[in-house]
Scaffold this motif. Structure first.
Motif, PDB file in Angstrom:
ATOM      1  N   ASN A 195     -22.056  21.356  55.468  1.00  0.00           N
ATOM      2  CA  ASN A 195     -21.823  19.936  55.497  1.00  0.00           C
ATOM      3  C   ASN A 195     -22.715  19.220  54.442  1.00  0.00           C
ATOM      4  O   ASN A 195     -22.419  18.411  53.682  1.00  0.00           O
ATOM      5  CB  ASN A 195     -22.426  19.373  56.921  1.00  0.00           C
ATOM      6  N   LYS A 196     -23.976  19.998  54.069  1.00  0.00           N
ATOM      7  CA  LYS A 196     -24.711  19.307  52.957  1.00  0.00           C
ATOM      8  C   LYS A 196     -24.030  19.565  51.654  1.00  0.00           C
ATOM      9  O   LYS A 196     -23.947  18.521  50.658  1.00  0.00           O
ATOM     10  CB  LYS A 196     -26.016  20.257  53.030  1.00  0.00           C
ATOM     11  N   ALA A 197     -23.335  20.474  51.454  1.00  0.00           N
ATOM     12  CA  ALA A 197     -22.689  20.754  50.313  1.00  0.00           C
ATOM     13  C   ALA A 197     -21.606  19.861  50.153  1.00  0.00           C
ATOM     14  O   ALA A 197     -21.379  19.229  49.102  1.00  0.00           O
ATOM     15  CB  ALA A 197     -22.283  22.112  50.302  1.00  0.00           C
ATOM     16  N   ALA A 198     -20.815  19.600  51.236  1.00  0.00           N
ATOM     17  CA  ALA A 198     -19.551  18.620  51.106  1.00  0.00           C
ATOM     18  C   ALA A 198     -20.071  17.202  50.972  1.00  0.00           C
ATOM     19  O   ALA A 198     -19.551  16.317  50.266  1.00  0.00           O
ATOM     20  CB  ALA A 198     -18.820  18.704  52.364  1.00  0.00           C
ATOM     21  N   GLU A 199     -21.156  16.842  51.612  1.00  0.00           N
ATOM     22  CA  GLU A 199     -21.910  15.531  51.323  1.00  0.00           C
ATOM     23  C   GLU A 199     -22.197  15.093  49.914  1.00  0.00           C
ATOM     24  O   GLU A 199     -22.217  14.480  49.207  1.00  0.00           O
ATOM     25  CB  GLU A 199     -23.075  15.493  52.304  1.00  0.00           C
ATOM     26  N   ASP A 200     -23.045  16.469  49.442  1.00  0.00           N
ATOM     27  CA  ASP A 200     -23.292  16.118  47.826  1.00  0.00           C
ATOM     28  C   ASP A 200     -22.205  16.083  46.883  1.00  0.00           C
ATOM     29  O   ASP A 200     -22.164  15.233  46.025  1.00  0.00           O
ATOM     30  CB  ASP A 200     -24.231  17.701  47.431  1.00  0.00           C
ATOM     31  N   ASP A 201     -21.128  16.834  47.206  1.00  0.00           N
ATOM     32  CA  ASP A 201     -19.942  16.859  46.377  1.00  0.00           C
ATOM     33  C   ASP A 201     -19.411  15.608  46.499  1.00  0.00           C
ATOM     34  O   ASP A 201     -18.891  14.691  45.619  1.00  0.00           O
ATOM     35  CB  ASP A 201     -18.911  17.782  46.766  1.00  0.00           C
ATOM     36  N   ALA A 202     -19.274  14.885  47.706  1.00  0.00           N
ATOM     37  CA  ALA A 202     -18.815  13.340  47.870  1.00  0.00           C
ATOM     38  C   ALA A 202     -19.378  12.214  47.162  1.00  0.00           C
ATOM     39  O   ALA A 202     -19.154  11.465  46.864  1.00  0.00           O
ATOM     40  CB  ALA A 202     -18.674  13.245  49.555  1.00  0.00           C
ATOM     41  N   ASN A 203     -20.790  12.580  47.242  1.00  0.00           N
ATOM     42  CA  ASN A 203     -21.756  11.665  46.521  1.00  0.00           C
ATOM     43  C   ASN A 203     -21.543  11.698  44.990  1.00  0.00           C
ATOM     44  O   ASN A 203     -21.634  10.652  44.360  1.00  0.00           O
ATOM     45  CB  ASN A 203     -23.151  11.915  46.819  1.00  0.00           C
ATOM     46  N   LYS A 204     -21.670  13.034  44.456  1.00  0.00           N
ATOM     47  CA  LYS A 204     -21.200  13.083  43.017  1.00  0.00           C
ATOM     48  C   LYS A 204     -19.872  12.363  42.700  1.00  0.00           C
ATOM     49  O   LYS A 204     -20.014  11.729  41.537  1.00  0.00           O
ATOM     50  CB  LYS A 204     -21.021  14.382  42.686  1.00  0.00           C
ATOM     51  N   GLU A 205     -18.784  12.609  43.464  1.00  0.00           N
ATOM     52  CA  GLU A 205     -17.428  12.097  43.082  1.00  0.00           C
ATOM     53  C   GLU A 205     -17.585  10.618  43.149  1.00  0.00           C
ATOM     54  O   GLU A 205     -17.216   9.716  42.300  1.00  0.00           O
ATOM     55  CB  GLU A 205     -16.584  12.690  44.145  1.00  0.00           C
ATOM     56  N   ALA A 206     -18.165  10.049  44.295  1.00  0.00           N
ATOM     57  CA  ALA A 206     -18.469   8.391  44.308  1.00  0.00           C
ATOM     58  C   ALA A 206     -19.358   8.006  43.099  1.00  0.00           C
ATOM     59  O   ALA A 206     -18.588   6.801  42.755  1.00  0.00           O
ATOM     60  CB  ALA A 206     -19.062   8.303  45.660  1.00  0.00           C
ATOM     61  N   GLU A 207     -20.349   8.707  42.793  1.00  0.00           N
ATOM     62  CA  GLU A 207     -21.200   8.000  41.517  1.00  0.00           C
ATOM     63  C   GLU A 207     -20.162   7.954  40.576  1.00  0.00           C
ATOM     64  O   GLU A 207     -20.092   7.176  39.526  1.00  0.00           O
ATOM     65  CB  GLU A 207     -22.345   8.974  41.401  1.00  0.00           C
ATOM     66  N   THR A 208     -19.402   9.224  40.147  1.00  0.00           N
ATOM     67  CA  THR A 208     -18.340   9.229  39.004  1.00  0.00           C
ATOM     68  C   THR A 208     -17.599   8.191  38.915  1.00  0.00           C
ATOM     69  O   THR A 208     -17.214   7.396  37.905  1.00  0.00           O
ATOM     70  CB  THR A 208     -17.728  10.731  39.146  1.00  0.00           C
ATOM     71  N   ARG A 209     -17.021   7.954  40.299  1.00  0.00           N
ATOM     72  CA  ARG A 209     -15.810   6.597  40.252  1.00  0.00           C
ATOM     73  C   ARG A 209     -16.433   5.651  40.060  1.00  0.00           C
ATOM     74  O   ARG A 209     -15.920   4.681  39.354  1.00  0.00           O
ATOM     75  CB  ARG A 209     -15.177   7.048  41.610  1.00  0.00           C
ATOM     76  N   ILE A 210     -17.734   5.124  40.469  1.00  0.00           N
ATOM     77  CA  ILE A 210     -18.429   3.929  40.335  1.00  0.00           C
ATOM     78  C   ILE A 210     -18.598   3.740  38.620  1.00  0.00           C
ATOM     79  O   ILE A 210     -18.438   2.768  38.392  1.00  0.00           O
ATOM     80  CB  ILE A 210     -19.749   3.787  41.073  1.00  0.00           C
ATOM     81  N   LYS A 211     -19.135   4.816  38.152  1.00  0.00           N
ATOM     82  CA  LYS A 211     -19.262   4.701  36.733  1.00  0.00           C
ATOM     83  C   LYS A 211     -17.948   4.447  36.019  1.00  0.00           C
ATOM     84  O   LYS A 211     -18.216   3.643  35.174  1.00  0.00           O
ATOM     85  CB  LYS A 211     -20.042   6.011  36.297  1.00  0.00           C
ATOM     86  N   GLU A 212     -16.903   5.155  36.210  1.00  0.00           N
ATOM     87  CA  GLU A 212     -15.697   4.585  35.563  1.00  0.00           C
ATOM     88  C   GLU A 212     -15.194   3.206  35.805  1.00  0.00           C
ATOM     89  O   GLU A 212     -14.684   2.627  35.024  1.00  0.00           O
ATOM     90  CB  GLU A 212     -14.445   5.716  36.270  1.00  0.00           C
TER      91      GLU A 212
END
Length: 115
Positions: free
Chosen positions: A67-84
């Protein structure tokens, strides 16, 4: 006859006292047994609770990492999309401001037509 009645009464009183002692011992035994049963049940409950807590901690440790790994992946993806999105906004910011100013300052009056 009165001595015989007196002796009969005395025998009944002795029997009543003996019965009273037996009843008292039975009550004490029952009370003691209830306490023992309660203590035994409490120990079983504590043992069961401890076992289930250990099972939960094991389950949590095994599945928590995923769950922690999935949460970290989701946070990274969200940050990437916000930056885009922010980058896209910065690229077209000048055009959007220009289009808004053009829409405000260039007025094209049209007559209202009733239908």
């Amino acid at each position: 006859m009165s001595a015989q009645n007196s002796q009969g009464i005395q025998t009944l009183l002795d029997a009543e006292r003996e019965a009273s002692k037996i009843v008292q011992k039975a009550r004490e035994f029952r009370t003691k047994r209830v306490r023992e049963a309660r203590d035994e049940a409490k120990k079983e409950i504590d043992s069961y609770r401890q076992t289930k807590e250990e099972e939960f901690k094991k389950f949590e440790s095994e599945h928590g990492a995923g769950n922690k790994a999935a949460e970290d992946d989701a946070n990274k993806e969200a940050e990437t999309r916000i930056k885009e999105i922010q980058d896209a906004g910065k690229k077209s910011q000048d055009q959007v401001v220009s289009d808004l100013l053009k829409a405000v300052f260039e007025i094209h009056p049209t007559p209202h037509i009733e239908v």
